[in-house]
Enzyme design. Structure first.
Site, mmCIF file in Angstrom:
data_model
loop_
_atom_site.group_PDB
_atom_site.id
_atom_site.type_symbol
_atom_site.label_atom_id
_atom_site.label_comp_id
_atom_site.label_asym_id
_atom_site.label_seq_id
_atom_site.Cartn_x
_atom_site.Cartn_y
_atom_site.Cartn_z
ATOM 1 N N ARG A 33 -21.450 27.876 9.417
ATOM 2 C CA ARG A 33 -22.494 28.914 9.377
ATOM 3 C C ARG A 33 -23.555 28.687 10.459
ATOM 4 N NH1 ARG A 33 -27.228 30.085 5.408
ATOM 5 N NH2 ARG A 33 -27.283 32.360 5.255
ATOM 6 N N ILE A 59 -28.471 37.481 7.738
ATOM 7 C CA ILE A 59 -27.183 36.879 7.403
ATOM 8 C C ILE A 59 -27.270 36.579 5.902
ATOM 9 C CG2 ILE A 59 -28.029 34.611 8.199
ATOM 10 C CD1 ILE A 59 -25.137 33.820 8.791
ATOM 11 N N SER A 60 -26.317 37.068 5.132
ATOM 12 C CA SER A 60 -26.376 36.949 3.677
ATOM 13 C C SER A 60 -26.314 35.490 3.238
ATOM 14 C CB SER A 60 -25.201 37.694 3.033
ATOM 15 O OG SER A 60 -25.284 39.065 3.319
ATOM 16 N N GLN A 61 -26.828 35.233 2.027
ATOM 17 C CA GLN A 61 -26.739 33.857 1.534
ATOM 18 C C GLN A 61 -25.280 33.519 1.247
ATOM 19 O OE1 GLN A 61 -29.232 35.012 -2.010
ATOM 20 N NE2 GLN A 61 -28.212 33.219 -2.869
ATOM 21 N N PHE A 202 -29.411 44.054 -0.550
ATOM 22 C CA PHE A 202 -28.899 44.159 0.818
ATOM 23 C C PHE A 202 -29.719 45.169 1.611
ATOM 24 C CE2 PHE A 202 -25.192 42.079 -0.897
ATOM 25 C CZ PHE A 202 -24.591 41.456 0.192
#
Length: 213
Positions: A33, A59-61, A202
């Site tokens: 990541r 950037i999503s968890q 989101f």
């Protein structure tokens, strides 16, 4: 902390939040990541939290990425459409699970930066497009799996139409300024089945292209 310890902690956090699929965990262990987080946030790349990226996006968890990927149930022969390339992190994980990944984003800069990382990582089964993701990618349809990383008020009609019978789509639905629900849509012979998975938050799914170069 050593990189091995960090990776162990990262995988432990994923498992403790419900990511248990071995193929998904292996893909998430393989994809660093840290490659997708730039600048001052890079040292936080292995924490289970969303982080800012270019163009006002995030950037999503990792645990949400893992849970969405797990719900998608990608098979090795699948052709997958991702709407919302963002940093490219989710597409990179999908590339280890699917035969082919098509990823679309409305921001040219994000697509360009993600494409550079895919090339560095040698991920040759990802094709990137700058396009209005709410319309899908009709010329490559139908898809076995579709993943949206932006929230729509309802599952977009063009995307439902591009999902193969037997296919699965995972997406957040709801108003952009409220808590949204992650849902799994399965295209059956008789129509669409919907399953609510969990609450999420989101960025909204927007039509058209971003205005930056």
């Amino acid at each position: 902390m050593s990189s091995a310890e960090r990776k162990m902690q990262f995988l432990y956090a994923l498992r403790s939040r419900g990511v248990t699929d071995k193929r998904v965990l292996t893909a998430m262990e393989t994809v660093d990541r840290g490659m997708f987080v730039r600048g001052m946030f890079n040292e936080r790349a292995y924490e289970d939290m969303p982080l800012p990226i270019s163009c006002g996006q995030t950037i999503s968890q990792p645990s949400i990425v893992g849970l969405m990927t797990q719900a998608l149930n990608v098979k090795p022969r699948d052709k997958v459409l991702e709407v919302g390339t963002g940093s490219g992190y989710q597409a990179a994980i999908l590339s280890h699970l699917a035969r082919r990944v098509y990823t679309v984003d409305r921001h040219r800069r994000l697509v360009r930066e993600a494409r550079e990382i895919f090339e560095q990582l040698g991920l040759v089964n990802i094709t990137t497009f700058t396009a209005d993701g709410s319309r899908g990618l009709a010329e490559q349809a139908p898809f076995d799996r579709i993943l949206l990383t932006a929230a729509a008020e309802d599952p977009p009609g063009p995307l439902l139409a591009q999902l193969r019978v037997g296919g699965i789509m995972v997406l957040p639905v709801g108003q952009s300024d409220a808590v949204q629900t992650l849902i799994k849509v399965t295209h059956t012979e008789s129509g669409f089945e919907y399953e609510e998975l969990r609450e999420v938050r989101f960025v909204p799914l927007l039509e058209g292209l971003g205005n930056e170069e």
